[in-house]
Design an enzyme around this catalytic site. Structure first.
Site, PDB file in Angstrom:
ATOM      1  N   SER A  82      21.303  27.169   2.422  1.00 46.09           N
ATOM      2  CA  SER A  82      20.660  26.423   1.328  1.00 46.09           C
ATOM      3  C   SER A  82      19.785  25.269   1.785  1.00 46.09           C
ATOM      4  O   SER A  82      19.150  24.616   0.954  1.00 46.09           O
ATOM      5  CB  SER A  82      21.722  25.910   0.345  1.00 46.09           C
ATOM      6  OG  SER A  82      22.148  26.959  -0.495  1.00 46.09           O
ATOM      7  N   LYS A  85      16.264  25.280   0.513  1.00 44.93           N
ATOM      8  CA  LYS A  85      15.862  24.655  -0.754  1.00 44.93           C
ATOM      9  C   LYS A  85      15.031  23.393  -0.526  1.00 44.93           C
ATOM     10  O   LYS A  85      14.281  22.973  -1.412  1.00 44.93           O
ATOM     11  CB  LYS A  85      17.100  24.336  -1.601  1.00 44.93           C
ATOM     12  CG  LYS A  85      17.838  25.564  -2.121  1.00 44.93           C
ATOM     13  CD  LYS A  85      18.986  25.165  -3.028  1.00 44.93           C
ATOM     14  CE  LYS A  85      19.703  26.371  -3.629  1.00 44.93           C
ATOM     15  NZ  LYS A  85      20.581  27.061  -2.694  1.00 44.93           N
ATOM     16  N   SER A 329      22.949  22.556  -5.659  1.00 50.01           N
ATOM     17  CA  SER A 329      22.465  23.688  -4.868  1.00 50.01           C
ATOM     18  C   SER A 329      22.364  24.955  -5.714  1.00 50.01           C
ATOM     19  O   SER A 329      22.969  25.980  -5.411  1.00 50.01           O
ATOM     20  CB  SER A 329      23.374  23.933  -3.652  1.00 50.01           C
ATOM     21  OG  SER A 329      22.705  24.701  -2.680  1.00 50.01           O
TER      22      SER A 329
END
Length: 492
Positions: A82, A85, A329
């Site tokens: 993640s 991101k 997230s």
């Protein structure tokens, strides 16, 4: 000869955590003990048993100069999970802007005669991942305020703003019923203000006595899902073991296992199949609550070009959406933003076009896009690849952008107990030496753990850092290693 070269490369990769591989010349920050962060981090990488056979890409830069202060495998492409991101958020803020918001429109191809609308009513989604039951209620109220109590036509959900591909290319089929693997559609809905679009929340509560089935509640209430309850209530003190699974390709959800009397309820998010039908069902129920009778069917279709706008719902601006997106997230937000970038710039709401836009924007922000591999916007793919040095390079360059305040505000803050402040770091880095001093994006996949962001040091400086750990046998151990490195940096 080729076999020999491959063998040597394999040995280098296995031993990599103990090697000091740097793609750019580092300086050394002097710590109070004179050893500096270089010695402390190198020793940690060499001695930690959980890194044996694993890969560790680490980059540390000065916030003020951008100069690399420490690097270990900093130029090696690794899976970011993640942490990807960070790239998606930066590109979206740059392309769409802080004030950008998603629209959901209600239109008709008919005419109003008294209290009757003669024609179809269309619910046209344009990507909003934050639609709640109350928002459908508000749109229905606006229709009722026009004096309409009857619709002599169909209720049609329109999800054509994006393409009809619902899953990113590398999403595992086993993740399809999980909240983090929900379908991405231009027409969708969220169950609460975490905004996990395309999911419902199931709550399983013990029955009145042992042997009885537990009670099951679905939120929001919808006719789209069908719950089959196989679970049992067992005597107090027995094992709580509830499993919730949705059948592939359907909205049949099975609940199995046991829950003891007096036990706390089990709460689980489940991704639905065909989220457009889900959103349309919530809107239909909202219309019924406004005493608006629909004579036709509820179905999925396309809005005619000459349809007349009746009401529109506007989402929160992107600057606010960044908070649940990055703090929690949210994978669905990331993939929606990719498609929205594609729709905005290339007139096609697809992963292919969205990732093209994202690469172009990242290049403008100083990222070497020839040195990375992008497969999605959330980082859920195990094929995504980027180096730690490229992440810190981005984090250095974005501080000069006008939207940087929204960007950094969206990052989880170490040890901050408020969920929308601390996010995924609220229970990590709680020691006084680091609490509140780390603003960073977490990342986790099977065998992968990552942490990248900004850290305030004891000397008063701010450092940019990226830690990418791959080939871990236990990704939770990776978090412990990241936290120890963060403590080393904070003490400098």
């Amino acid at each position: 000869m080729k076999t020999y070269v491959k063998l040597v490369l394999c040995i280098v990769m296995i031993l990599a955590p103990g090697l000091n591989i740097r793609g750019e010349e580092p300086a050394v920050i002097a710590a109070e003990d004179g050893g500096g962060i270089q010695h402390a981090i190198d020793r940690l990488l060499e001695q930690d048993p959980d890194l044996q056979g694993a890969l560790a890409g680490i980059s540390v830069r000065s916030l003020s100069t951008g100069k690399i202060l420490y690097g270990h495998m900093g130029d090696i492409r690794l899976r970011p999970a993640s942490n990807l991101k960070l790239l998606t958020a930066a590109a979206a803020l740059s392309v769409l802007g802080e004030d950008y918001s998603f629209k959901t429109e209600v239109l008709t191809d008919g005419v109003q005669r008294g209290k009757t609308l003669k024609g179809n009513l269309y619910l046209k989604g344009k990507g909003d991942p934050t639609l709640l039951t109350k928002d459908f209620e508000e749109m229905a109220e606006n229709i009722r305020k026009k004096g309409i109590t009857s619709i002599r036509g169909h209720l049609v959900g329109d999800d054509t703003w994006y393409d009809d591909v619902r899953y990113s290319s590398d999403l595992a089929w086993s993740d399809e019923d999980q909240y983090y693997g929900a379908q991405v559609s231009a027409l969708t809905a969220s169950p609460n203000e975490d905004y996990d679009a395309g999911t419902v929340i199931l709550e399983v509560t013990p029955g009145s006595k042992a042997g009885k089935k537990p009670a099951v509640a679905v939120s929001p209430k919808t006719n789209v899902v069908n719950v089959v309850n196989h679970a049992k209530t067992v005597p107090e003190g027995k094992k709580k073991d509830i499993e919730v699974k949705r059948d592939h390709g359907t909205n049949t959800i099975h609940i199995q296992g046991t829950i003891p009397q007096g036990a706390s309820k089990v709460r689980q998010w489940v991704a639905v199949w065909e989220t457009s039908h889900y959103a349309l069902d919530l809107f239909k129920k909202a219309l019924h609550r406004q005493d608006i009778h629909i004579l036709g069917d509820a179905k999925i279709g396309e809005t005619p070009k000459n349809a007349e706008l009746m009401t529109v719902h506007q989402s929160m601006p992107l600057s606010e959406l960044m908070i649940p997106f990055m703090k929690l997230s949210n994978n669905g937000h990331a993939e929606t933003l990719v498609k929205e970038m594609g729709k905005t710039v290339k007139k096609e709401g697809s992963w292919e076009k969205g990732l093209e836009v994202m690469r172009t924007e990242l290049e403008a922000l100083g990222v070497d896009t020839d040195a990375l591999l992008l497969r999605d916007g959330s980082g859920i793919s195990h094929i995504n690849l980027i180096s730690a040095h490229q992440i810190t390079k981005l984090l250095y360059s974005v501080q000069h952008e006008e939207w940087f305040s929204s960007y950094i505000r969206s990052l989880p803050v170490s040890g901050a107990s408020d969920r929308m402040v601390g996010g995924t770091l609220r229970n990590r880095l709680t020691n006084p030496s680091v609490k509140g001093k780390v603003r960073a994006k977490t990342g986790s996949l099977s065998t992968v753990s990552s942490l990248s962001g900004y850290i305030d040091t004891k000397s008063g400086d701010t450092l940019i850092f990226s830690i990418l750990l791959n080939q871990l046998l236990d990704d939770e151990k990776g978090q412990e290693i990241e936290d120890r490195i963060a403590e080393i940096l904070a003490a400098s």
